[in-house]
Scaffold this active site. Structure first.
Site, short mmCIF file in Angstrom:
data_model
loop_
_atom_site.label_atom_id
_atom_site.label_comp_id
_atom_site.label_asym_id
_atom_site.label_seq_id
_atom_site.Cartn_x
_atom_site.Cartn_y
_atom_site.Cartn_z
N GLY A 19 31.61 51.97 53.31
CA GLY A 19 32.16 53.17 52.66
C GLY A 19 32.68 54.02 54.18
O GLY A 19 32.26 53.86 55.13
N TYR A 123 26.72 35.92 45.19
CA TYR A 123 27.25 37.11 44.73
C TYR A 123 27.03 37.16 43.15
O TYR A 123 26.46 38.38 42.68
CB TYR A 123 28.75 37.69 44.93
CG TYR A 123 29.22 38.80 44.42
CD1 TYR A 123 28.78 40.09 44.64
CD2 TYR A 123 30.21 38.74 43.49
CE1 TYR A 123 29.01 41.23 44.18
CE2 TYR A 123 30.63 39.78 42.81
CZ TYR A 123 30.11 40.84 43.09
OH TYR A 123 30.66 42.17 42.43
N ASN A 152 39.25 42.40 37.89
CA ASN A 152 39.63 42.77 39.17
C ASN A 152 39.97 44.19 39.39
O ASN A 152 40.96 44.62 39.12
CB ASN A 152 40.66 41.86 39.56
CG ASN A 152 40.12 40.49 39.77
OD1 ASN A 152 39.70 39.53 38.97
ND2 ASN A 152 40.42 40.11 40.93
N VAL A 166 43.00 41.11 46.15
CA VAL A 166 44.47 40.52 46.52
C VAL A 166 45.47 41.84 46.47
O VAL A 166 46.25 42.09 47.31
CB VAL A 166 44.83 39.75 45.49
CG1 VAL A 166 44.93 40.19 44.32
CG2 VAL A 166 46.23 38.95 46.00
N GLY A 249 37.37 25.90 44.77
CA GLY A 249 36.40 26.86 44.18
C GLY A 249 37.08 27.90 43.40
O GLY A 249 36.38 28.76 42.73
#
Length: 285
Positions: A19, A123, A152, A166, A249
């Site tokens: 941050g 994760y 997302n 992205v 993946g």
């Protein structure tokens, strides 16, 4: 910012490992502490929060694969530390930021909250364990909670070098006039939700959705090729686009159902992808 607008007293807890201090809005306090640290107890005791929105996390799938112990320390032990302090001090509600990563490879689309949970990365697993700790503290300690699984997320101030989103990567390269590199044929799809819509869902969950796990998404599939064209229109410019090998993946298609969010939170996305990308690209740097 959403909480301050709603007249809440706000304390940000962030170790600033990813941050930035300048992103803390005027009117909010800052405690520079990691969620996994013992010092978090003193922060809770001093501020005495009525509610906690727990969005601190190690968010990179790649980093979780390279350093699963560090991922688990922040995402699992950090979450337990937050919950233990919340329960100890009688916090009314905890809102937990989870992820679509808990689902793993989709077996059906759109993905509802009852979809099988088979995370493909440390994760995703750490986020799922965090959800389970929420439910456990609800049963064992009477803590009220809501877990939000996000699609997302994108928007202003997202770091391309940390979050790996992205949109952040492409927007930064587009602003610099640099070419965009697309993994694979670009026909893979994602569900992009704007950060202000995410913040609004979190604020609503403070008083709704107790004991529920809820997707937060647009329920709209967008190919990466379509995303590039949306970005070009928002920026009013184009750059070269290359296509490389698909990443091993990577999930081919992802879209989350948002029916439950509409039902239990009274939430629906308000910002379209075109609007959100324009806000992202034109935001002050």
């Amino acid at each position: 910012e959403g909480l301050l607008t709603a007249d809440h007293r706000v304390l940000v807890v962030d170790n600033l490992s990813t941050g930035r201090r300048e992103n803390v809005p005027t009117g909010a306090g800052l405690a520079e502490v990691g969620v996994e640290e013992a010092a978090l107890a003193a922060v809770f005791e001093d501020f005495r929060p009525e509610a906690v929105i727990h969005c601190a996390a190690q968010t990179s799938v790649a980093v979780s694969c390279e350093a699963p112990l560090a991922d688990a320390t922040t995402n699992i032990l950090g979450t337990v530390n937050v919950l233990e302090n919340a329960a100890r001090l009688g916090v009314r509600k905890v809102v937990y930021f989870s992820s679509a990563a808990v689902y793993g490879e989709p077996v059906s689309l759109p993905i509802g909250e009852d979809h099988p949970l088979t995370p493909c990365s440390p994760y995703g697993l750490s986020k799922l364990v965090g959800e389970q700790y929420m439910a456990l503290y609800g049963r064992a300690r009477g803590l009220s909670w809501t877990s939000l699984r996000f699609a997302n997320v994108y928007g202003p101030r997202q770091r391309s070098d940390v979050d790996g989103g992205v949109v952040a990567i492409f927007a930064e390269r587009l602003a610099a006039g640099q070419p965009l590199a697309v993994h694979g044929d670009g026909e893979q799809t994602r569900d992009f939700v704007y950060v202000a819509d995410v913040a609004r869902a979190a604020c609503l969950a403070l008083s709704a959705g107790d004991g529920a796990v809820v997707n937060v998404s647009t329920q709209t599939q967008v190919t990466i090729n379509q995303l590039v064209q949306h970005l070009f229109r928002a920026a009013g410019r184009t750059v070269a686009v290359s296509h490389g090998p698909a990443r091993p993946g990577d999930i081919r298609h992802s879209i989350l159902s948002n029916v439950l969010a509409r039902d239990v939170l009274g939430w629906a996305p308000l910002v379209t992808l075109s609007e959100g990308l324009a806000l992202t690209i034109n935001a002050p740097q």
